[in-house]
Write a protein that holds these residues in place. Structure first.
Motif, mmCIF file in Angstrom:
data_model
loop_
_atom_site.group_PDB
_atom_site.id
_atom_site.type_symbol
_atom_site.label_atom_id
_atom_site.label_comp_id
_atom_site.label_asym_id
_atom_site.label_seq_id
_atom_site.Cartn_x
_atom_site.Cartn_y
_atom_site.Cartn_z
ATOM 1 N N PHE A 22 1.573 6.953 -6.807
ATOM 2 C CA PHE A 22 0.466 7.868 -7.082
ATOM 3 C C PHE A 22 0.871 9.316 -6.815
ATOM 4 O O PHE A 22 0.531 10.229 -7.582
ATOM 5 N N ALA A 23 1.587 9.556 -5.708
ATOM 6 C CA ALA A 23 2.014 10.917 -5.388
ATOM 7 C C ALA A 23 2.957 11.469 -6.450
ATOM 8 O O ALA A 23 2.879 12.641 -6.834
ATOM 9 N N THR A 24 3.887 10.615 -6.967
ATOM 10 C CA THR A 24 4.803 11.051 -8.017
ATOM 11 C C THR A 24 4.053 11.416 -9.295
ATOM 12 O O THR A 24 4.308 12.451 -9.932
ATOM 13 N N TRP A 25 3.095 10.561 -9.679
ATOM 14 C CA TRP A 25 2.315 10.847 -10.888
ATOM 15 C C TRP A 25 1.486 12.117 -10.723
ATOM 16 O O TRP A 25 1.386 12.933 -11.651
ATOM 17 N N PHE A 26 0.910 12.296 -9.548
ATOM 18 C CA PHE A 26 0.093 13.482 -9.301
ATOM 19 C C PHE A 26 0.936 14.752 -9.396
ATOM 20 O O PHE A 26 0.515 15.756 -9.969
ATOM 21 N N THR A 27 2.162 14.730 -8.845
ATOM 22 C CA THR A 27 3.037 15.905 -8.901
ATOM 23 C C THR A 27 3.409 16.228 -10.342
ATOM 24 O O THR A 27 3.422 17.405 -10.756
ATOM 25 N N TYR A 28 3.702 15.200 -11.144
ATOM 26 C CA TYR A 28 4.066 15.417 -12.540
ATOM 27 C C TYR A 28 2.909 16.043 -13.317
ATOM 28 O O TYR A 28 3.090 17.005 -14.077
ATOM 29 N N MET A 29 1.707 15.518 -13.148
ATOM 30 C CA MET A 29 0.534 16.047 -13.865
ATOM 31 C C MET A 29 0.234 17.473 -13.433
ATOM 32 O O MET A 29 -0.177 18.313 -14.248
ATOM 33 N N ARG A 30 0.454 17.789 -12.182
ATOM 34 C CA ARG A 30 0.207 19.136 -11.692
ATOM 35 C C ARG A 30 1.173 20.125 -12.334
ATOM 36 O O ARG A 30 0.783 21.235 -12.706
ATOM 37 N N MET A 31 2.450 19.730 -12.489
ATOM 38 C CA MET A 31 3.426 20.612 -13.142
ATOM 39 C C MET A 31 3.069 20.827 -14.602
ATOM 40 O O MET A 31 3.226 21.935 -15.139
ATOM 41 N N GLN A 32 2.571 19.787 -15.270
ATOM 42 C CA GLN A 32 2.172 19.938 -16.662
ATOM 43 C C GLN A 32 0.992 20.910 -16.806
ATOM 44 O O GLN A 32 0.951 21.735 -17.722
ATOM 45 N N ARG A 33 0.035 20.809 -15.906
ATOM 46 C CA ARG A 33 -1.121 21.713 -15.983
ATOM 47 C C ARG A 33 -0.712 23.152 -15.738
ATOM 48 O O ARG A 33 -1.240 24.078 -16.366
ATOM 49 N N LYS A 34 0.230 23.391 -14.829
ATOM 50 C CA LYS A 34 0.699 24.752 -14.587
ATOM 51 C C LYS A 34 1.375 25.337 -15.816
ATOM 52 O O LYS A 34 1.201 26.516 -16.141
ATOM 53 N N ALA A 35 2.136 24.514 -16.528
ATOM 54 C CA ALA A 35 2.805 25.004 -17.736
ATOM 55 C C ALA A 35 1.780 25.396 -18.793
ATOM 56 O O ALA A 35 1.927 26.405 -19.479
ATOM 57 N N ILE A 56 0.837 -1.209 0.000
ATOM 58 C CA ILE A 56 0.000 0.000 0.000
ATOM 59 C C ILE A 56 0.864 1.248 0.000
ATOM 60 O O ILE A 56 0.580 2.229 -0.695
ATOM 61 N N LEU A 57 1.971 1.230 0.765
ATOM 62 C CA LEU A 57 2.862 2.383 0.819
ATOM 63 C C LEU A 57 3.507 2.647 -0.540
ATOM 64 O O LEU A 57 3.630 3.799 -0.980
ATOM 65 N N MET A 58 3.911 1.582 -1.246
ATOM 66 C CA MET A 58 4.528 1.747 -2.561
ATOM 67 C C MET A 58 3.530 2.326 -3.569
ATOM 68 O O MET A 58 3.870 3.199 -4.375
#
Length: 499
Positions: free
Chosen positions: A391-404, A384-386
């Motif tokens: 999920f947190a890594t993917w969420f951070t990446y998608m958030r940076m893309q949306r900001k751009a 569950i931790l993995m």
């Protein structure tokens, strides 16, 4: 989100959520200068009249009866026979009469011709329909040869254009012949003249043993028109055009109380709908339900369905309550208990109110689930931790893309945002109209309460209420015209900008 299957499994105190009662019991409310009637069910009467008990004669031994013995025996026999006859004579009296006219309040109390009117009799907590007549060419009806016993009460009711109307209870024991008029109204499916003057949400103390909160909601609707709102539960794949109430996620054990008797109820997302009618004036509705909670904190969610003048949430003093959309009003007394009150004024339809509760007793069911969670194998926790890290890594990446992407579109949207900002500014006259509308609704509610308390006379009440309703209609019409003009101006400016 799918509602639990138990949400409509209601232990109703006075009605069923799926099977309506067709026999009304009068319940009077005030509004519009006339008697407000809410229909409630009655069950049929069982049993018959009083049967006189004839005493069996006693045998007399001996060959000769002297006058000294015969006279007392005759007196006893006369007394035994006369007592039951006297007792049974009163219920057999049938000299009572109830008569009157069925009037259409929408058409200045014009007579309603050819309409069925039913007389109902109640005795000892039971009731049944006694007889049904049809109004004549002048809208008149009459019920004759009625019993006038003190234990019997009557009520006259009718079903007119799918709305139920009923008189107050009638006692013929002191006045055997009584005239009365029953007022009905034309039906409409428009909610333009309907608003909630007062909405109360009472959160009761938590049931820690079962992990449940019991919540009671009551509403005072105001119908400013001269027609009765009658909804329909036929949805055709959409939400029905009927009276709707919201429920929080996980709600169960719905219990209908005031206002729903004699009408049907169906489940809709996120609550339920009813074909109950709202007559001109003030109508009251109330129901209760339960929601599960799993810790000492709970987020109660309330969705506003209709424009509400005053919304009040009452919470026991044992718990801490806070809300960004409500203001604390201190302690108040309700149902012989003290609660802390949070309230808001002029709440628009569609608004979502959250009340955060803290300090609830830990439920027993939550403690048992915690012990089960401690026995989960360690490798499942690692897995569950993995998954959480990925999920947190993917969420951070998608958030940076949306900001751009947003930064690239900022320059293009600059002009359009300024224009939309100008259009969203609310005209000052509209704000003034809303404030005046709120003040008039508050005055109207205060006037109704004063009349119910008996502090003002009926004639003065009717005159002041009619004036207030006329002023309120003028403000509503002016506000509608102002909104139409604003929309037309916005459409013109939008067309010029595109050209």
């Amino acid at each position: 989100m799918k509602q639990p299957e138990t949400v409509m499994n209601n232990n109703t105190e006075q009605s069923s959520a799926t099977y309506p009662s067709h026999q009304p019991l009068p319940h009077r409310e005030r509004g519009g200068g006339t008697s407000r009637n809410v229909v409630m069910p009655l069950v049929g009467i069982r049993g018959g009249g009083i049967r006189p008990t004839v005493p069996s004669p006693m045998g007399i031994r001996g060959g000769t009866i002297t006058h000294t013995i015969l006279i007392p025996i005759l007196l006893i026999i006369i007394t035994l026979f006369s007592s039951p006859l006297t007792t049974s004579a009163h219920p057999l009296a049938a000299t009572g009469r109830i008569y009157g006219q069925l009037q259409d309040g929408t058409k200045r109390k014009a007579p309603v011709v050819g309409q069925s009117v039913t007389l109902q009799m109640a005795q000892g907590g039971n009731a049944r329909d006694l007889m049904t007549v049809t109004t004549d060419a002048r809208g008149m009806f009459s019920f004759n040869a009625l019993a006038t016993d003190k234990t019997i009460s009557y009520a006259v009711y009718t079903l007119y254009q799918k709305a139920q109307y009923v008189t107050d209870l009638i006692d013929l024991s002191s006045k055997p012949v009584q005239p009365l008029n029953l007022v009905v109204y034309d039906a409409t499916n428009s909610t333009d003249n309907i608003a909630i003057v007062q909405a109360n949400v009472l959160i009761d103390k938590a049931d820690a043993q079962h992990g449940l909160l019991t919540i009671t909601e009551s509403f005072f609707f105001e119908n400013l028109g001269a027609t009765t709102y009658v909804g329909s539960l036929q949805a055709n794949g959409q939400k029905p055009n009927a009276l709707r109430f919201s429920l929080p996620p996980g709600a169960r054990q719905l219990s209908l109380k005031t206002g729903f008797d004699g009408y049907q109820v169906i489940q809709v997302d996120p609550g339920f709908a009813s074909d109950a009618a709202i007559l001109p004036g003030t109508s009251q509705f109330a129901f209760s339900f339960q929601v599960p909670y799993s810790s000492s904190n709970y987020d109660f969610r309330y969705t506003v369905v209709y424009p509400t003048v005053v919304l009040a949430v009452l919470v026991p003093l044992d718990y801490h309550a806070s809300s960004s959309g409500l203001t604390s009003q201190g302690a108040v007394n309700a149902n012989q208990q003290t609660y802390q009150q949070l309230s808001a004024k002029q709440v628009l339809a569609g608004a979502e109110i959250h009340v955060q509760l803290a300090g609830l007793p830990s439920p027993t069911t939550a403690a048992s689930s915690t012990s089960v969670g401690q026995n989960i194998p360690w490798f499942i926790l690692v897995l569950i931790l993995m998954v959480a890290i990925v999920f947190a890594t993917w969420f951070t990446y998608m958030r940076m893309q949306r900001k751009a992407v947003r930064r690239k579109q900022t320059v293009k949207k600059g002009t359009s945002q300024k224009q939309s900002a100008r259009r969203t500014i609310e005209p000052a006259p509209q704000k003034v109209a809303q404030e005046q509308q709120e003040e008039l609704l508050q005055e109207l509610l205060a006037l109704d309460k004063a009349y119910e308390a008996g502090t003002i006379k009926k004639a003065d009440y009717q005159e002041r209420r009619a004036k207030m309703k006329a002023r309120l209609r003028t403000i509503i019409n002016a506000e509608a015209v102002e909104q139409t003009t604003t929309k037309k101006k916005a459409a013109r400016s939008g067309g010029k900008a595109r050209s």
